[in-house]
Design an enzyme around this catalytic site. Structure first.
Site, PDB file in Angstrom:
ATOM      1  N   SER A  86     -11.526  -9.351 -23.722  1.00 26.45           N
ATOM      2  CA  SER A  86     -10.241  -8.654 -23.742  1.00 26.45           C
ATOM      3  C   SER A  86      -9.244  -9.441 -22.906  1.00 26.45           C
ATOM      4  O   SER A  86      -9.622 -10.068 -21.903  1.00 26.45           O
ATOM      5  CB  SER A  86     -10.426  -7.252 -23.147  1.00 26.45           C
ATOM      6  OG  SER A  86      -9.182  -6.737 -22.708  1.00 26.45           O
ATOM      7  N   HIS A 146      -9.432 -12.585 -30.749  1.00 27.57           N
ATOM      8  CA  HIS A 146      -8.291 -12.808 -31.645  1.00 27.57           C
ATOM      9  C   HIS A 146      -8.611 -13.911 -32.663  1.00 27.57           C
ATOM     10  O   HIS A 146      -8.259 -13.816 -33.841  1.00 27.57           O
ATOM     11  CB  HIS A 146      -7.065 -13.252 -30.843  1.00 27.57           C
ATOM     12  CG  HIS A 146      -6.574 -12.253 -29.845  1.00 27.57           C
ATOM     13  ND1 HIS A 146      -6.511 -12.518 -28.502  1.00 27.57           N
ATOM     14  CD2 HIS A 146      -6.111 -10.989 -29.993  1.00 27.57           C
ATOM     15  CE1 HIS A 146      -6.017 -11.472 -27.858  1.00 27.57           C
ATOM     16  NE2 HIS A 146      -5.772 -10.518 -28.737  1.00 27.57           N
ATOM     17  N   HIS A 157      -7.738 -14.992 -27.087  1.00 30.08           N
ATOM     18  CA  HIS A 157      -9.136 -15.251 -26.711  1.00 30.08           C
ATOM     19  C   HIS A 157      -9.975 -15.281 -27.987  1.00 30.08           C
ATOM     20  O   HIS A 157      -9.445 -15.092 -29.102  1.00 30.08           O
ATOM     21  CB  HIS A 157      -9.623 -14.197 -25.713  1.00 30.08           C
ATOM     22  CG  HIS A 157      -9.414 -12.777 -26.167  1.00 30.08           C
ATOM     23  ND1 HIS A 157     -10.031 -12.245 -27.267  1.00 30.08           N
ATOM     24  CD2 HIS A 157      -8.640 -11.781 -25.661  1.00 30.08           C
ATOM     25  CE1 HIS A 157      -9.678 -10.990 -27.409  1.00 30.08           C
ATOM     26  NE2 HIS A 157      -8.823 -10.681 -26.467  1.00 30.08           N
TER      27      HIS A 157
END
Ligand code: AMP
Length: 282
Positions: free
Chosen positions: A185, A37, A34
């Site tokens: 997350s 990252h 996502h």
């Protein structure tokens, strides 16, 4: 982008690159990528000649009854996102290749584990430092990038490299959020629609704590109580607040009087996922 699955091949590639005088930035992840990252990749690309991203859902850091088997995975999508982000090497080792040796040595984190997530996830950070020790050896990075969303992980990895002389710089990256304030997350996809609507309460509770500090409140207990009360009210009966804590940053020491840099951290257990978030206040 090249995908590598074998430890040996990963190590040889990294060795070649380092011998040629190039720098390596490393972004360890558990995949289901996502924007959070990808923000780490962006920083890594800025500072280094090559970027390695690892995707490995590390069984050692999941406790019994935790979501190892149901952790979201999507290899095809991850490869596409990593490539678009400019990752040079995507390292996706198998559990078997990573842990095929008999376990005769155990790494154990002996401090900073009695608080935050460490208190309810025994052995979690032992699993984290074990996998990172191996990944650092295999990828030999100059710098490794970690999100501050996992603030305890950042503190423990910093201690790992300091105490065991890993020649790697640990670079913290700010938490990336949805417009609602919810920290992005991989586990957010597990939330029901109703819980997803409630989840921005985590960040709002942290903003409330920050506001109290800025307005001059220094009693950690008062701040914790106010934040917890707000969360209880916003989240309702079926959601359990795991913890609300205030600690010094970056060392995560207990405090009763707020002074200097602190982190307010919360963890909340929804029916289908446990979410964490924190805010650093100077
Ligand atoms: P994970 O795949 O959840 O283990 O996360 C891999 C790395 O990405 C860790 O260093 C996390 O702290 C970081 N990360 C996860 N979510 C975010 C986010 N919303 N913003 C910034 N970094 C993140």
């Amino acid at each position: 982008m090249r995908t590598i699955t074998l430890k040996q091949e990963m190590y040889l590639w990294a060795k070649q690159v380092k011998t040629a005088g190039h720098s390596i930035g490393f972004v360890p992840t558990m995949g289901f990528l996502h924007e959070g990252h990808l923000a780490l990749v962006e920083e890594a690309k800025r500072d280094n000649d090559y970027v390695i991203m690892s995707i490995f859902v590390n069984p050692l850091q999941f406790g019994q009854g935790e979501d190892y088997t149901t952790y979201p995975r999507d290899e095809k999508r991850d490869k596409k996102l990593a490539e678009e982000a400019g990752v040079d090497i995507l390292f996706m080792p198998s559990v078997d290749d990573m842990y095929k040796h008999k376990k005769s040595i155990k790494l154990m984190v002996t401090e900073k584990t009695d608080k935050l997530c460490g208190a309810t996830r025994p052995g979690h950070f032992d699993g984290v430092v074990t996998v990172l020790t191996k990944l650092f050896h295999l990828t030999t990075p100059n710098r490794a990038y970690f999100g501050l969303k996992d603030v305890q992980q950042f503190a423990i990895v910093t201690a790992l490299v300091e105490e065991f002389d890993f020649p790697v710089e640990i670079v913290p990256v700010d938490t990336v959020r949805e417009p609602s304030g919810l920290a992005i997350s991989s586990r957010n996809v597990k939330l029901t629609r109703e819980d997803k609507q409630k989840a921005p309460a985590l960040f709002n509770s942290l903003l409330l704590g920050k506001k109290l500090i800025i307005e001059g409140e220094t009693d950690a207990n008062v701040i914790i109580k106010t934040v917890r009360h707000y969360l209880d009210q916003q989240l309702g009966e079926n959601v359990e607040v795991d913890y609300v804590e205030i600690l010094t940053f970056p060392y995560l020491e207990d405090l009763s009087e707020v002074n200097g840099k602190v982190v307010i951290a919360v963890a909340v257990r929804f029916f289908t996922a446990r979410l964490i978030d924190n805010i650093i206040v100077d």
